[in-house]
Design a protein around this motif. Structure first.
Motif, PDB file in Angstrom:
ATOM      1  N   LEU A  91       0.837  -1.202   0.000  1.00  0.00           N
ATOM      2  CA  LEU A  91       0.000   0.000   0.000  1.00  0.00           C
ATOM      3  C   LEU A  91       0.866   1.245   0.000  1.00  0.00           C
ATOM      4  N   ILE A  92       0.505   2.221  -0.844  1.00  0.00           N
ATOM      5  CA  ILE A  92       1.039   3.575  -0.738  1.00  0.00           C
ATOM      6  C   ILE A  92      -0.105   4.424  -0.198  1.00  0.00           C
ATOM      7  N   PRO A  93      -0.064   4.804   1.083  1.00  0.00           N
ATOM      8  CA  PRO A  93      -1.204   5.496   1.696  1.00  0.00           C
ATOM      9  C   PRO A  93      -1.249   6.972   1.341  1.00  0.00           C
ATOM     10  N   GLN A  94      -2.322   7.612   1.795  1.00  0.00           N
ATOM     11  CA  GLN A  94      -2.605   8.994   1.430  1.00  0.00           C
ATOM     12  C   GLN A  94      -1.738  10.001   2.172  1.00  0.00           C
ATOM     13  N   ASP A  95      -1.582   9.831   3.470  1.00  0.00           N
ATOM     14  CA  ASP A  95      -0.892  10.840   4.286  1.00  0.00           C
ATOM     15  C   ASP A  95       0.442  10.276   4.777  1.00  0.00           C
ATOM     16  N   PRO A  96       1.551  10.740   4.236  1.00  0.00           N
ATOM     17  CA  PRO A  96       2.850  10.169   4.614  1.00  0.00           C
ATOM     18  C   PRO A  96       3.238  10.442   6.059  1.00  0.00           C
ATOM     19  N   LEU A  97       2.733  11.519   6.650  1.00  0.00           N
ATOM     20  CA  LEU A  97       3.114  11.827   8.024  1.00  0.00           C
ATOM     21  C   LEU A  97       2.487  10.845   9.008  1.00  0.00           C
ATOM     22  N   THR A  98       1.207  10.547   8.829  1.00  0.00           N
ATOM     23  CA  THR A  98       0.542   9.630   9.752  1.00  0.00           C
ATOM     24  C   THR A  98       0.845   8.172   9.425  1.00  0.00           C
ATOM     25  N   ARG A 157       8.945  12.162   2.705  1.00  0.00           N
ATOM     26  CA  ARG A 157       8.219  11.091   3.400  1.00  0.00           C
ATOM     27  C   ARG A 157       7.425  10.246   2.398  1.00  0.00           C
ATOM     28  N   GLN A 158       6.811  10.895   1.411  1.00  0.00           N
ATOM     29  CA  GLN A 158       6.054  10.121   0.430  1.00  0.00           C
ATOM     30  C   GLN A 158       6.974   9.267  -0.429  1.00  0.00           C
ATOM     31  N   ARG A 159       8.156   9.765  -0.747  1.00  0.00           N
ATOM     32  CA  ARG A 159       9.130   8.962  -1.494  1.00  0.00           C
ATOM     33  C   ARG A 159       9.542   7.735  -0.674  1.00  0.00           C
ATOM     34  N   ILE A 160       9.669   7.915   0.627  1.00  0.00           N
ATOM     35  CA  ILE A 160      10.032   6.795   1.501  1.00  0.00           C
ATOM     36  C   ILE A 160       8.928   5.736   1.489  1.00  0.00           C
ATOM     37  N   LEU A 161       7.664   6.171   1.512  1.00  0.00           N
ATOM     38  CA  LEU A 161       6.563   5.220   1.459  1.00  0.00           C
ATOM     39  C   LEU A 161       6.528   4.482   0.126  1.00  0.00           C
ATOM     40  N   THR A 179      -0.994  11.524  -3.489  1.00  0.00           N
ATOM     41  CA  THR A 179      -0.454  12.886  -3.628  1.00  0.00           C
ATOM     42  C   THR A 179      -1.355  13.933  -2.994  1.00  0.00           C
ATOM     43  N   THR A 180      -2.409  13.515  -2.300  1.00  0.00           N
ATOM     44  CA  THR A 180      -3.391  14.461  -1.763  1.00  0.00           C
ATOM     45  C   THR A 180      -2.776  15.470  -0.798  1.00  0.00           C
ATOM     46  N   ALA A 181      -1.846  15.017   0.052  1.00  0.00           N
ATOM     47  CA  ALA A 181      -1.293  15.884   1.096  1.00  0.00           C
ATOM     48  C   ALA A 181      -0.102  16.716   0.620  1.00  0.00           C
TER      49      ALA A 181
END
Length: 290
Positions: A91-98, A157-161, A179-181
Motif C-alpha cells: 500500500l502507498i497510503p494517502q498521508d505520509p506523516l501519519t 516522506r512520500q518517497r520513503i513510502l 499525492t493528496t497531502a
C-alpha cells in the motif's frame, strides 16, 4: 493473465445493513495501472481496503470474489489470506506523516518488511533500503535512514513510502490518493516517480484518485464509481475521447480546465445524479428480492 480480479464484489455496513460496494468487477494485469475515480464516498478506497484485507470491523463482504494470481482469497483461512496478501501486495497510503511511525527512524520502517516477508538478514535489508531510497531519488540515503519522519519534508516522506511499497517486489500495489497531502509541484514529481517505478518493476497498480488529470497521466484503464457501483469501465484514451455513461460525461465536464483559469465550474447536473441513483436503487431492489 490478470493478477487482480474482482468479480461481483459487494460489501455493507453490518449493523445498518447499508451497501457500500455493489457488484464491483474489474481486473488489473501485471504492469497495468487501473484508476478508481469518483466523488467522495463512491467506494474507491473501500475497494482497495477489501483487496488488502483491511476493511473496518463494521464492514463485511457480502458477495463476490477477490482473485490474486487466480487464487480466491475468500476461500483461504484468515492466516493464509493474510500471508498471501503480505507476500504479494503493498500500500502507498494517502498521508505520509501519519503513515510513518513518528517514534521510529526511517531505516526499520523499510527494512522490517524485507526481514519479515523475504527473510533477509538485517545487513542485506539495510543495503537494499538504501538502494531503494536512491531509486526514488533521495539524496544521501544513509543520512535519511537515520532520520525520524518529522525531520523530513512531505515529499521525502512520500518517497520513503513509495520505496517501502516496492521493497519486497510486490505483484500488486494499491495507491490510495498518494499525492493528496502534497503541494502541486511535489505532486507532479511523485506521480512521475510512481509511474517510473511501476513500469520498471512491472507491478500491477490500483490507483485511487479524485483527479481525472492524474488518471490521464498515470493510468491505462479506469473504473468510474458512484454509490459503490462501477458505472463505467474504459481504457483511458477511450474515456477521454468519449465517456460512455452520463455520469462519466458529467464528471469529465465538471473537471476544471487549467487552460481556462477563472472559468466557472460546471457541477454535475441534478438530473444525472437522479438517473444514476435510480440505477443503484433498481440494483438494490433486485438484490433484495433474490
Amino acid at each position: 493473465m490478470n493478477y487482480l480480479e474482482l468479480k461481483g464484489l459487494s460489501a455493507r455496513i453490518t449493523r445498518q445493513n447499508h451497501p457500500l460496494l455493489r457488484n464491483v468487477s474489474l481486473a488489473v494485469a501485471p504492469g497495468e495501472v487501473r484508476g478508481l475515480v469518483g466523488e467522495s464516498g463512491a467506494g474507491k478506497s473501500m475497494i482497495g481496503k477489501a483487496v488488502l484485507g483491511i476493511l473496518p470491523k463494521a464492514v463485511e463482504l457480502t458477495g463476490g470474489e477477490i482473485l490474486l494470481g487466480g487464487e480466491d482469497l475468500q476461500r483461504l483461512s484468515e492466516r493464509d489470506r493474510r500471508h498471501r496478501i503480505g507476500q504479494t501486495c503493498a500500500l502507498i497510503p494517502q498521508d505520509p506523516l501519519t503513515a510513518l511511525n513518528p517514534s521510529r527512524r526511517i531505516a526499520p520502517q523499510i527494512t522490517d518488511r524485507l526481514v519479515d516477508i523475504l527473510g533477509w538478514d538485517r545487513a542485506r535489508a539495510v543495503a537494499r533500503a538504501e538502494e531503494l531510497l536512491d531509486e526514488v531519488r533521495i539524496q544521501d540515503p544513509a543520512r535519511v535512514m537515520r532520520a525520524y519522519p518529522h525531520e523530513l519534508s512531505g515529499g521525502m516522506r512520500q518517497r520513503i513510502l513509495i520505496a517501502s511499497a516496492f521493497a519486497a517486489e510486490p505483484k500488486l500495489i494499491v495507491a490510495d490518493e498518494p499525492t493528496t497531502a502534497l503541494d502541486v509541484t511535489v505532486q507532479k514529481q511523485i506521480l512521475k516517480l510512481i509511474r517510473d517505478m511501476q513500469t520498471r518493476h512491472g507491478t500491477a497498480l490500483l490507483f485511487v484518485t479524485h483527479d481525472l488529470g492524474v488518471v490521464s497521466k498515470v493510468c491505462n484503464r479506469l473504473s468510474v464509481l458512484y454509490g459503490g457501483m462501477v458505472v463505467e469501465d474504459n481504457d483511458v484514451p477511450g474515456f477521454f475521447a468519449g465517456p460512455r455513461h452520463a455520469y462519466s460525461r458529467a464528471l469529465l465536464a465538471a473537471t476544471p480546465k487549467y487552460t481556462d483559469p477563472g472559468a466557472s465550474l460546471t457541477p454535475v447536473p441534478d438530473q444525472v445524479i437522479a438517473e444514476v441513483r435510480a440505477e443503484i436503487d433498481a440494483y438494490d431492489r433486485g438484490v433484495a428480492h433474490v
